[in-house]
Design a protein around this motif. Structure first.
Motif, mmCIF file in Angstrom:
data_model
loop_
_atom_site.group_PDB
_atom_site.id
_atom_site.type_symbol
_atom_site.label_atom_id
_atom_site.label_comp_id
_atom_site.label_asym_id
_atom_site.label_seq_id
_atom_site.Cartn_x
_atom_site.Cartn_y
_atom_site.Cartn_z
ATOM 1 N N ILE A 1 0.941 -1.172 0.047
ATOM 2 C CA ILE A 1 0.041 0.085 -0.077
ATOM 3 C C ILE A 1 1.093 1.244 -0.162
ATOM 4 O O ILE A 1 0.633 2.083 -0.681
ATOM 5 N N VAL A 2 1.960 1.403 0.694
ATOM 6 C CA VAL A 2 2.752 2.463 0.924
ATOM 7 C C VAL A 2 3.365 2.639 -0.606
ATOM 8 O O VAL A 2 3.601 3.892 -1.007
ATOM 9 N N GLY A 3 4.003 1.443 -1.238
ATOM 10 C CA GLY A 3 4.419 1.587 -2.288
ATOM 11 C C GLY A 3 3.572 2.154 -3.478
ATOM 12 O O GLY A 3 3.963 2.891 -4.331
ATOM 13 N N HIS A 4 2.339 1.660 -3.410
ATOM 14 C CA HIS A 4 1.537 1.680 -4.363
ATOM 15 C C HIS A 4 0.896 3.321 -4.316
ATOM 16 O O HIS A 4 0.946 3.961 -5.401
ATOM 17 N N LEU A 5 0.702 3.897 -3.344
ATOM 18 C CA LEU A 5 0.474 5.428 -3.122
ATOM 19 C C LEU A 5 1.700 6.352 -2.925
ATOM 20 O O LEU A 5 1.588 7.544 -3.034
ATOM 21 N N LYS A 6 3.072 5.797 -3.087
ATOM 22 C CA LYS A 6 4.079 6.263 -3.111
ATOM 23 C C LYS A 6 4.317 7.266 -1.744
ATOM 24 O O LYS A 6 4.388 8.423 -1.681
ATOM 25 N N LEU A 7 3.892 6.656 -0.777
ATOM 26 C CA LEU A 7 4.123 7.302 0.520
ATOM 27 C C LEU A 7 5.497 7.254 1.212
ATOM 28 O O LEU A 7 6.069 6.313 0.847
#
Length: 164
Positions: free
Chosen positions: A157-163
Motif C-alpha cells: 500500500i505504501v509503495g502503491h501510494l508512493k508514501l
C-alpha cells in the motif's frame, strides 16, 4: 492526503486486517484516518445519555467533547446520504485515509477475499481494485498478497501510494 480502500464481503476479514495495518502505518510516522461506511441505521451513542437524548429531540448536530476526544454526530433527518467526496471534507488533514466500505468509490482498493465466505471475487467487476489479499490461492492477474502477511500488505500500500 492519499486514499486507499478495502473491499470484500462481510466476514472476509477487512476490519481485522485494517486493525493490524494501522499500527504499521503509524509506526512509519504516518498520520492515519479512517472512514467506514455502515449500512442502514447505526448508533455510536447510548440510549439515556445526554447526547442521545438531544439527538432524538431533534438536534441536527451534536458535538461531544472531552480532554481526550471529540465526536460530531450529524443527523440526516431524511436527507440523502452525502457522497464519499463530501464525507472526506469532514476529516482533518492526514497522510493516509483508509476507507472501508464505499464499494463504488473510484479509489484504489485492496480486495480482501476468503473462500469461507462462499462469495465471488469482486475485482473482475471493479477496475479500482489494485491487488487481492487472501488466505487461499486465487486466479488473478493482480498482485496476490498473503492475507496474514501484514507487513507485506502495508509495504504494498505504501509503495502503491508512493508514501514515505
Amino acid at each position: 492526503m492519499k486514499v486507499f480502500g478495502f473491499a470484500g464481503w462481510s466476514g472476509s476479514g477487512k476490519t481485522t486486517l485494517i486493525e493490524k495495518l494501522i499500527p504499521l502505518f503509524t509506526g512509519r510516522g504516518l498520520r492515519v484516518s479512517l472512514i467506514k461506511h455502515a449500512h442502514h441505521s447505526f448508533d455510536v451513542d447510548q440510549p439515556g445519555k445526554d447526547s442521545y437524548r438531544h439527538r432524538h429531540a431533534g438536534a441536527a448536530e451534536v458535538l461531544v467533547t472531552s480532554s481526550r476526544r471529540w465526536v460530531l454526530m450529524h443527523e440526516l433527518h431524511g436527507e440523502h446520504e452525502p457522497a464519499f467526496e463530501e464525507q472526506m471534507k469532514h476529516l482533518s488533514p492526514c497522510d493516509l485515509l483508509i476507507v472501508e466500505g464505499f464499494k463504488y468509490a473510484p479509489i484504489p482498493k485492496l480486495e480482501v477475499w476468503r473462500a469461507v465466505t462462499g462469495e465471488p471475487l469482486l475485482h473482475p467487476n471493479d477496475p479500482h481494485i489494485v491487488a487481492v489479499a487472501s488466505d487461499a490461492q486465487v486466479e488473478t492477474n493482480l498482485p496476490l498478497l498473503d492475507l496474514n502477511a501484514h507487513s507485506a500488505i502495508a509495504d504494498f500500500i505504501v509503495g502503491h501510494l508512493k508514501l514515505p
